[in-house]
Design a protein around this motif. Structure first.
Motif, PDB file in Angstrom:
ATOM      1  N   ILE A 246       0.842  -1.191   0.000  1.00  0.00           N
ATOM      2  CA  ILE A 246       0.000   0.000   0.000  1.00  0.00           C
ATOM      3  C   ILE A 246       0.883   1.249   0.000  1.00  0.00           C
ATOM      4  O   ILE A 246       1.843   1.344   0.775  1.00  0.00           O
ATOM      5  N   SER A 247       0.562   2.215  -0.831  1.00  0.00           N
ATOM      6  CA  SER A 247       1.317   3.468  -0.861  1.00  0.00           C
ATOM      7  C   SER A 247       0.910   4.340   0.320  1.00  0.00           C
ATOM      8  O   SER A 247      -0.132   4.120   0.956  1.00  0.00           O
ATOM      9  N   THR A 248       1.736   5.335   0.626  1.00  0.00           N
ATOM     10  CA  THR A 248       1.415   6.241   1.735  1.00  0.00           C
ATOM     11  C   THR A 248       0.134   7.019   1.451  1.00  0.00           C
ATOM     12  O   THR A 248      -0.639   7.303   2.363  1.00  0.00           O
ATOM     13  N   SER A 249      -0.115   7.360   0.187  1.00  0.00           N
ATOM     14  CA  SER A 249      -1.346   8.079  -0.135  1.00  0.00           C
ATOM     15  C   SER A 249      -2.559   7.190   0.071  1.00  0.00           C
ATOM     16  O   SER A 249      -3.612   7.643   0.554  1.00  0.00           O
ATOM     17  N   ALA A 250      -2.438   5.891  -0.260  1.00  0.00           N
ATOM     18  CA  ALA A 250      -3.538   4.956  -0.040  1.00  0.00           C
ATOM     19  C   ALA A 250      -3.772   4.741   1.453  1.00  0.00           C
ATOM     20  O   ALA A 250      -4.914   4.560   1.896  1.00  0.00           O
ATOM     21  N   LEU A 251      -2.681   4.773   2.227  1.00  0.00           N
ATOM     22  CA  LEU A 251      -2.839   4.665   3.682  1.00  0.00           C
ATOM     23  C   LEU A 251      -3.624   5.851   4.213  1.00  0.00           C
ATOM     24  O   LEU A 251      -4.500   5.700   5.078  1.00  0.00           O
ATOM     25  N   GLY A 252      -3.335   7.043   3.694  1.00  0.00           N
ATOM     26  CA  GLY A 252      -4.102   8.217   4.083  1.00  0.00           C
ATOM     27  C   GLY A 252      -5.563   8.081   3.691  1.00  0.00           C
ATOM     28  O   GLY A 252      -6.468   8.479   4.434  1.00  0.00           O
ATOM     29  N   THR A 253      -5.820   7.498   2.515  1.00  0.00           N
ATOM     30  CA  THR A 253      -7.195   7.263   2.078  1.00  0.00           C
ATOM     31  C   THR A 253      -7.908   6.299   3.017  1.00  0.00           C
ATOM     32  O   THR A 253      -9.089   6.473   3.329  1.00  0.00           O
ATOM     33  N   ALA A 254      -7.195   5.270   3.477  1.00  0.00           N
ATOM     34  CA  ALA A 254      -7.778   4.307   4.400  1.00  0.00           C
ATOM     35  C   ALA A 254      -8.173   4.974   5.713  1.00  0.00           C
ATOM     36  O   ALA A 254      -9.268   4.727   6.249  1.00  0.00           O
ATOM     37  N   LEU A 255      -7.301   5.820   6.246  1.00  0.00           N
ATOM     38  CA  LEU A 255      -7.621   6.538   7.484  1.00  0.00           C
ATOM     39  C   LEU A 255      -8.810   7.470   7.271  1.00  0.00           C
ATOM     40  O   LEU A 255      -9.680   7.599   8.139  1.00  0.00           O
ATOM     41  N   ALA A 256      -8.875   8.102   6.101  1.00  0.00           N
ATOM     42  CA  ALA A 256     -10.008   8.967   5.795  1.00  0.00           C
ATOM     43  C   ALA A 256     -11.292   8.163   5.685  1.00  0.00           C
ATOM     44  O   ALA A 256     -12.374   8.620   6.093  1.00  0.00           O
ATOM     45  N   ALA A 257     -11.204   6.943   5.135  1.00  0.00           N
ATOM     46  CA  ALA A 257     -12.379   6.080   5.017  1.00  0.00           C
ATOM     47  C   ALA A 257     -12.907   5.698   6.393  1.00  0.00           C
ATOM     48  O   ALA A 257     -14.127   5.594   6.600  1.00  0.00           O
ATOM     49  N   ASN A 258     -11.993   5.494   7.331  1.00  0.00           N
ATOM     50  CA  ASN A 258     -12.407   5.182   8.706  1.00  0.00           C
ATOM     51  C   ASN A 258     -13.197   6.333   9.312  1.00  0.00           C
ATOM     52  O   ASN A 258     -14.290   6.136   9.869  1.00  0.00           O
ATOM     53  N   THR A 259     -12.665   7.541   9.181  1.00  0.00           N
ATOM     54  CA  THR A 259     -13.358   8.721   9.717  1.00  0.00           C
ATOM     55  C   THR A 259     -14.681   8.953   9.001  1.00  0.00           C
ATOM     56  O   THR A 259     -15.702   9.257   9.625  1.00  0.00           O
ATOM     57  N   GLY A 304      -4.634 -11.122  -5.669  1.00  0.00           N
ATOM     58  CA  GLY A 304      -5.321 -10.221  -6.580  1.00  0.00           C
ATOM     59  C   GLY A 304      -4.410  -9.104  -7.051  1.00  0.00           C
ATOM     60  O   GLY A 304      -3.219  -9.043  -6.712  1.00  0.00           O
ATOM     61  N   SER A 305      -4.973  -8.212  -7.822  1.00  0.00           N
ATOM     62  CA  SER A 305      -4.205  -7.084  -8.342  1.00  0.00           C
ATOM     63  C   SER A 305      -3.923  -6.081  -7.235  1.00  0.00           C
ATOM     64  O   SER A 305      -4.513  -6.135  -6.149  1.00  0.00           O
ATOM     65  N   GLN A 306      -3.025  -5.135  -7.531  1.00  0.00           N
ATOM     66  CA  GLN A 306      -2.715  -4.100  -6.552  1.00  0.00           C
ATOM     67  C   GLN A 306      -3.930  -3.232  -6.277  1.00  0.00           C
ATOM     68  O   GLN A 306      -4.135  -2.796  -5.139  1.00  0.00           O
ATOM     69  N   GLU A 307      -4.740  -2.999  -7.292  1.00  0.00           N
ATOM     70  CA  GLU A 307      -5.958  -2.216  -7.095  1.00  0.00           C
ATOM     71  C   GLU A 307      -6.912  -2.911  -6.137  1.00  0.00           C
ATOM     72  O   GLU A 307      -7.522  -2.273  -5.273  1.00  0.00           O
ATOM     73  N   MET A 308      -7.056  -4.234  -6.286  1.00  0.00           N
ATOM     74  CA  MET A 308      -7.930  -4.997  -5.398  1.00  0.00           C
ATOM     75  C   MET A 308      -7.373  -5.009  -3.973  1.00  0.00           C
ATOM     76  O   MET A 308      -8.121  -4.910  -2.997  1.00  0.00           O
ATOM     77  N   ALA A 309      -6.049  -5.127  -3.854  1.00  0.00           N
ATOM     78  CA  ALA A 309      -5.433  -5.113  -2.530  1.00  0.00           C
ATOM     79  C   ALA A 309      -5.660  -3.772  -1.841  1.00  0.00           C
ATOM     80  O   ALA A 309      -5.978  -3.718  -0.641  1.00  0.00           O
ATOM     81  N   THR A 310      -5.521  -2.697  -2.598  1.00  0.00           N
ATOM     82  CA  THR A 310      -5.743  -1.364  -2.032  1.00  0.00           C
ATOM     83  C   THR A 310      -7.194  -1.186  -1.615  1.00  0.00           C
ATOM     84  O   THR A 310      -7.482  -0.662  -0.531  1.00  0.00           O
ATOM     85  N   ALA A 311      -8.125  -1.627  -2.464  1.00  0.00           N
ATOM     86  CA  ALA A 311      -9.547  -1.520  -2.134  1.00  0.00           C
ATOM     87  C   ALA A 311      -9.876  -2.315  -0.880  1.00  0.00           C
ATOM     88  O   ALA A 311     -10.641  -1.868  -0.017  1.00  0.00           O
ATOM     89  N   ALA A 312      -9.289  -3.514  -0.759  1.00  0.00           N
ATOM     90  CA  ALA A 312      -9.532  -4.334   0.426  1.00  0.00           C
ATOM     91  C   ALA A 312      -8.964  -3.680   1.679  1.00  0.00           C
ATOM     92  O   ALA A 312      -9.589  -3.707   2.751  1.00  0.00           O
ATOM     93  N   PHE A 313      -7.793  -3.072   1.546  1.00  0.00           N
ATOM     94  CA  PHE A 313      -7.165  -2.428   2.698  1.00  0.00           C
ATOM     95  C   PHE A 313      -7.989  -1.228   3.163  1.00  0.00           C
ATOM     96  O   PHE A 313      -8.203  -1.036   4.367  1.00  0.00           O
ATOM     97  N   VAL A 314      -8.467  -0.420   2.221  1.00  0.00           N
ATOM     98  CA  VAL A 314      -9.320   0.715   2.575  1.00  0.00           C
ATOM     99  C   VAL A 314     -10.612   0.221   3.216  1.00  0.00           C
ATOM    100  O   VAL A 314     -11.103   0.802   4.197  1.00  0.00           O
ATOM    101  N   SER A 315     -11.158  -0.880   2.698  1.00  0.00           N
ATOM    102  CA  SER A 315     -12.383  -1.456   3.269  1.00  0.00           C
ATOM    103  C   SER A 315     -12.167  -1.932   4.694  1.00  0.00           C
ATOM    104  O   SER A 315     -13.078  -1.878   5.523  1.00  0.00           O
ATOM    105  N   THR A 316     -10.961  -2.398   4.984  1.00  0.00           N
ATOM    106  CA  THR A 316     -10.640  -2.830   6.353  1.00  0.00           C
ATOM    107  C   THR A 316     -10.832  -1.682   7.334  1.00  0.00           C
ATOM    108  O   THR A 316     -11.471  -1.842   8.378  1.00  0.00           O
TER     109      THR A 316
END
Length: 427
Positions: A246-259, A304-316
């Protein structure tokens, strides 16, 4: 709920939102500020985070007694002034010693705010309105943190120490504004809540430890904070970067998804949980978080693909947010209802202490595991999440009918509080 209680509650919520707004300016950037902007290195930055935890662990055992003896409002005002001084000092500090001392003051003040504010909410609410009051507090906290972080991100400049001084100055000002708002709050006398004998403040900790339901809730709380909150910015983020790519920007997106999940879902979830047994709601959160860890497992261990991994991580992170929204109107009111009359401050402080312990241990365990042992990391915390469900069901057997199902108190001026008689066949 009387007009005086409603007026006090509105001021508490406004002040709470302002303090969260101020915290949002600095929380995401503290490590960068100490390590890079002040040039003190990663070791000192890590020590600052540890000082926050140590300061909280030192002051919280005494905060409860102070709240019981003096009342929550004066204790909160002192804590806010201490936090304001700590925040401003941190923004001006240039040496390691000054940074650590300032962090100790800020950490101690922030730690005492939690039980003091919670006790004020208890005293300004009834059993029927308490869940909604704590849900509103949690909603405003996350909204304030999110907005503050967003604005702070546009003001901060890693090449300019003065921009960080501005951020810490804003945080300090928000604490002082909250202190001013709290000074104007007229605390009403809350209705008598309890079918248990009144208890003396002497030997408060011994009495608390003698309350089996509260002890079980404390153990459950430790597991919850350890398995969720203690992993957000340590183990789970390390796992995402190392195992899931996961990239740092995707990590930020994940934290934003939580909020975002908390802000969007809070009151829809509230309508669902208000008429459910508290123990079953907490058990449901354990299952939701178990699903979150399964999703995280797919992100880092799937093919899965990197896109799927990122989507799953944000969903977490979003799934964790859904569970948090369910807990906010459930756990804090339960702590209040387990406390004997006049002892809410002691119980709130004890539960805050449990939270701080979990937040101190969680990153220490999860960080190394998430980075180097991805599969055992996911399995371990999946089991912890399932353990939440088991512990919640067991806790339900220790609660009275009204403690587990507070809507049963409707129409009655007396609510079970601090009692240890289990529901038994009424569960």
């Amino acid at each position: 709920m009387t007009r005086a209680m409603g007026a006090a509650m509105r001021r508490i919520h406004v002040g709470n939102a302002l303090s969260a707004f101020g915290l949002g300016f600095t929380v995401p950037y503290l490590y960068v500020y100490v390590a890079q902007v002040r040039g003190l290195g990663g070791m000192t930055a890590g020590l600052v985070l540890a000082v926050f935890a140590v300061a909280a662990l030192i002051v919280l055992p005494f905060a409860g007694r102070a709240i019981v003896r003096r009342g929550p409002r004066p204790v909160l005002i002192v804590a806010l002034v201490l936090a304001a001084v700590g925040a401003l000092s941190l923004g001006l500090a240039g040496s390691a010693g000054a940074v650590l001392l300032s962090a100790a003051g800020l950490g101690a003040g922030q730690a005492v705010m939690q039980p003091a504010l919670a006790t004020m909410i208890v005293e300004c609410s009834t059993a029927e309105t308490r869940s909604r009051a704590f849900a509103m507090q949690f909603f405003l906290q996350n909204l304030g943190l999110g907005v503050g972080g967003l604005i702070g991100g546009h003001l901060v400049d890693t090449t300019s120490a003065s921009s960080f001084t501005l951020l810490f100055g804003i945080e300090s000002a928000m604490f002082l504004v909250l202190a001013g708002v709290m000074a104007t709050v007229r605390m009403p006398h809350s209705p008598v809540i309890g079918d248990a004998p009144s208890q003396s403040a002497k030997g408060a900790w011994k009495q608390l430890l003698g309350n089996r339901a509260m002890v079980q809730l404390g153990v459950l709380g430790f597991v919850m904070f350890f398995a969720c909150y203690g992993q957000f910015e340590s183990g789970l983020s390390a796992y995402g970067v190392e195992a899931a790519g996961i990239s740092t920007s995707a990590l930020g997106t994940a934290l934003a998804a939580n909020t975002a999940m908390i802000v969007v879902a809070q009151f829809a979830v509230l309508k669902f949980v208000e008429r459910r047994r508290r123990s079953r709601v907490i058990a449901g959160v354990g299952l939701i978080w178990a699903l979150a860890w399964v999703t995280a497992g797919y992100a880092g261990l799937g093919h899965g693909s990197q896109e799927m991994a990122t989507a799953a991580f944000v969903s977490t992170y979003a799934l964790f947010g859904l569970g948090e929204a369910m807990l906010s109107p459930t756990v804090a009111p339960l702590v209040a209802d387990l406390a004997p009359e006049g002892m809410a401050g002691q119980y709130n402080s004890a539960f805050a202490l449990v939270k701080q312990l979990a937040l101190a241990v969680g990153p220490a365990v999860g960080g190394p595991m998430g980075a180097s042992l991805p599969a055992p990391y996911v399995v371990t915390f999946l089991l912890f999440s399932l353990g939440i469900s088991v512990l919640a069901v067991r806790l339900g057997r220790q609660l009275t009918a009204v403690q587990d199902q507070p809507w049963r108190a409707k129409g009655s001026l007396v609510v079970a509080r601090g009692a240890v008689e289990p529901v038994g066949a009424d569960v």
